[in-house]
Scaffold this active site. Sequence first.
Site, PDB file in Angstrom:
ATOM      1  N   GLY A  21       5.824  39.524  60.422  1.00 44.83           N
ATOM      2  CA  GLY A  21       6.751  38.478  59.972  1.00 44.83           C
ATOM      3  C   GLY A  21       8.068  38.428  60.706  1.00 44.83           C
ATOM      4  O   GLY A  21       9.052  37.930  60.161  1.00 44.83           O
ATOM      5  N   SER A  22       8.091  38.886  61.966  1.00 49.44           N
ATOM      6  CA  SER A  22       9.377  38.798  62.673  1.00 49.44           C
ATOM      7  C   SER A  22       9.757  37.338  62.930  1.00 49.44           C
ATOM      8  O   SER A  22      10.945  36.995  62.934  1.00 49.44           O
ATOM      9  CB  SER A  22       9.368  39.609  63.969  1.00 49.44           C
ATOM     10  OG  SER A  22       8.562  39.019  64.948  1.00 49.44           O
ATOM     11  N   ASN A  23       8.760  36.482  63.106  1.00 52.33           N
ATOM     12  CA  ASN A  23       9.084  35.057  63.270  1.00 52.33           C
ATOM     13  C   ASN A  23       9.557  34.439  61.957  1.00 52.33           C
ATOM     14  O   ASN A  23      10.418  33.564  61.952  1.00 52.33           O
ATOM     15  CB  ASN A  23       7.898  34.281  63.836  1.00 52.33           C
ATOM     16  CG  ASN A  23       7.836  34.401  65.346  1.00 52.33           C
ATOM     17  OD1 ASN A  23       8.647  33.815  66.047  1.00 52.33           O
ATOM     18  ND2 ASN A  23       6.897  35.195  65.845  1.00 52.33           N
ATOM     19  N   LEU A  99      -3.435  34.196  60.455  1.00 52.53           N
ATOM     20  CA  LEU A  99      -4.706  34.320  61.176  1.00 52.53           C
ATOM     21  C   LEU A  99      -5.852  33.498  60.598  1.00 52.53           C
ATOM     22  O   LEU A  99      -6.905  33.385  61.214  1.00 52.53           O
ATOM     23  CB  LEU A  99      -5.112  35.804  61.265  1.00 52.53           C
ATOM     24  CG  LEU A  99      -4.110  36.656  62.052  1.00 52.53           C
ATOM     25  CD1 LEU A  99      -4.544  38.112  62.093  1.00 52.53           C
ATOM     26  CD2 LEU A  99      -3.926  36.119  63.471  1.00 52.53           C
ATOM     27  N   LYS A 100      -5.653  32.937  59.414  1.00 55.77           N
ATOM     28  CA  LYS A 100      -6.723  32.102  58.838  1.00 55.77           C
ATOM     29  C   LYS A 100      -6.579  30.664  59.315  1.00 55.77           C
ATOM     30  O   LYS A 100      -5.467  30.187  59.531  1.00 55.77           O
ATOM     31  CB  LYS A 100      -6.627  32.096  57.302  1.00 55.77           C
ATOM     32  CG  LYS A 100      -6.968  33.414  56.656  1.00 55.77           C
ATOM     33  CD  LYS A 100      -8.439  33.448  56.275  1.00 55.77           C
ATOM     34  CE  LYS A 100      -8.866  34.782  55.714  1.00 55.77           C
ATOM     35  NZ  LYS A 100      -8.479  35.960  56.468  1.00 55.77           N
ATOM     36  N   ILE A 102      -6.297  26.835  58.859  1.00 52.83           N
ATOM     37  CA  ILE A 102      -5.777  26.014  57.755  1.00 52.83           C
ATOM     38  C   ILE A 102      -6.842  24.973  57.397  1.00 52.83           C
ATOM     39  O   ILE A 102      -7.318  24.245  58.274  1.00 52.83           O
ATOM     40  CB  ILE A 102      -4.471  25.288  58.186  1.00 52.83           C
ATOM     41  CG1 ILE A 102      -3.398  26.309  58.582  1.00 52.83           C
ATOM     42  CG2 ILE A 102      -3.952  24.386  57.074  1.00 52.83           C
ATOM     43  CD1 ILE A 102      -2.955  27.233  57.468  1.00 52.83           C
ATOM     44  N   ASN A 116       2.922  25.588  64.544  1.00 56.26           N
ATOM     45  CA  ASN A 116       2.420  26.926  64.861  1.00 56.26           C
ATOM     46  C   ASN A 116       3.164  27.418  66.102  1.00 56.26           C
ATOM     47  O   ASN A 116       3.593  26.625  66.928  1.00 56.26           O
ATOM     48  CB  ASN A 116       0.918  26.877  65.157  1.00 56.26           C
ATOM     49  CG  ASN A 116       0.352  28.265  65.429  1.00 56.26           C
ATOM     50  OD1 ASN A 116       0.716  29.233  64.754  1.00 56.26           O
ATOM     51  ND2 ASN A 116      -0.500  28.388  66.420  1.00 56.26           N
ATOM     52  N   HIS A 118       2.749  29.990  69.412  1.00 51.09           N
ATOM     53  CA  HIS A 118       1.734  30.720  70.177  1.00 51.09           C
ATOM     54  C   HIS A 118       2.423  31.458  71.327  1.00 51.09           C
ATOM     55  O   HIS A 118       3.252  30.868  72.026  1.00 51.09           O
ATOM     56  CB  HIS A 118       0.693  29.729  70.720  1.00 51.09           C
ATOM     57  CG  HIS A 118      -0.445  30.430  71.379  1.00 51.09           C
ATOM     58  ND1 HIS A 118      -1.442  31.071  70.667  1.00 51.09           N
ATOM     59  CD2 HIS A 118      -0.738  30.625  72.689  1.00 51.09           C
ATOM     60  CE1 HIS A 118      -2.297  31.616  71.502  1.00 51.09           C
ATOM     61  NE2 HIS A 118      -1.902  31.364  72.734  1.00 51.09           N
ATOM     62  N   GLU A 188      10.251  33.804  71.373  1.00 46.54           N
ATOM     63  CA  GLU A 188       9.687  33.169  70.168  1.00 46.54           C
ATOM     64  C   GLU A 188      10.762  33.017  69.098  1.00 46.54           C
ATOM     65  O   GLU A 188      10.879  31.973  68.453  1.00 46.54           O
ATOM     66  CB  GLU A 188       8.551  34.023  69.597  1.00 46.54           C
ATOM     67  CG  GLU A 188       7.309  34.053  70.465  1.00 46.54           C
ATOM     68  CD  GLU A 188       6.164  34.791  69.785  1.00 46.54           C
ATOM     69  OE1 GLU A 188       5.933  34.581  68.587  1.00 46.54           O
ATOM     70  OE2 GLU A 188       5.503  35.595  70.465  1.00 46.54           O
TER      71      GLU A 188
END
Length: 218
Positions: A21-23, A99-100, A102, A116, A118, A188
């Site tokens: 969760g750094s983003n 990672l799932k 949507i 998102n 990347h 990021e």
Amino acid sequence: MTDDQNRPDRARMAVFASGSGSNFEALADAVRNGTLHAEIAMVVTDRRDAGVRERAALFDIPSVVIRPRDFDSEAEYVARLFALLESYRVEFVALAGYLKMIPSEIVQRFKHRITNIHPALLPSFGGKGMYGRRVHEAVLEHGVRWTGVTVHLVDEEYDTGPIILQEPVPVYPSDSVDELAARVLKVEHKLYPQAVDLLVQRRIRVDGRKVIIGPGDE
Ligand code: GRF
């Protein structure tokens, strides 16, 4: 939570994350320092032990664990996810290492309101299975001189939606995966809040597969 974060006129967003969760933290910091004009209403995760939950707690932001496998059917899972987003009055979703896939019903309902991030320059080094260290390993293996960061809108495939912002990051011959990942992650954390702010301030318009950035609602 400060009053400023809880302003009723602010766009309400959810951050979906599976990992550290750094983003998420970069987004939450940007909300706090006033550069991201939104309120993070909730964090959604598919892992009870995701590091993002601790980070969310530090910002007084609730995190909810929801896992497809806990439901009897995909339809029940989707209905619960919708109900959750509705109960927190979520208007925008930022995926940050989630990672799932949507569900397409959610993508459609939130069309052009889900982002998102990347850790490469799409459309290179993206697609199903291309996440985390694998991206940087592939970049190093390929011998490209530049990699980077892409923030894009989410469509029904992996990593193919219209691109909002990109920034290149150099690749050095001596780089390890960790060194490269750290260099990319730093970018990021700067780029994601900027891109999400363009979206929530309604400064972007989608034309086919292109995103056009304009001056915003005046
Ligand atoms: C980031 O590299 C992001 O680009 C990718 O997943 C990673 C998440 O890292 N989608 P973190 O959990 O935000 O630290």
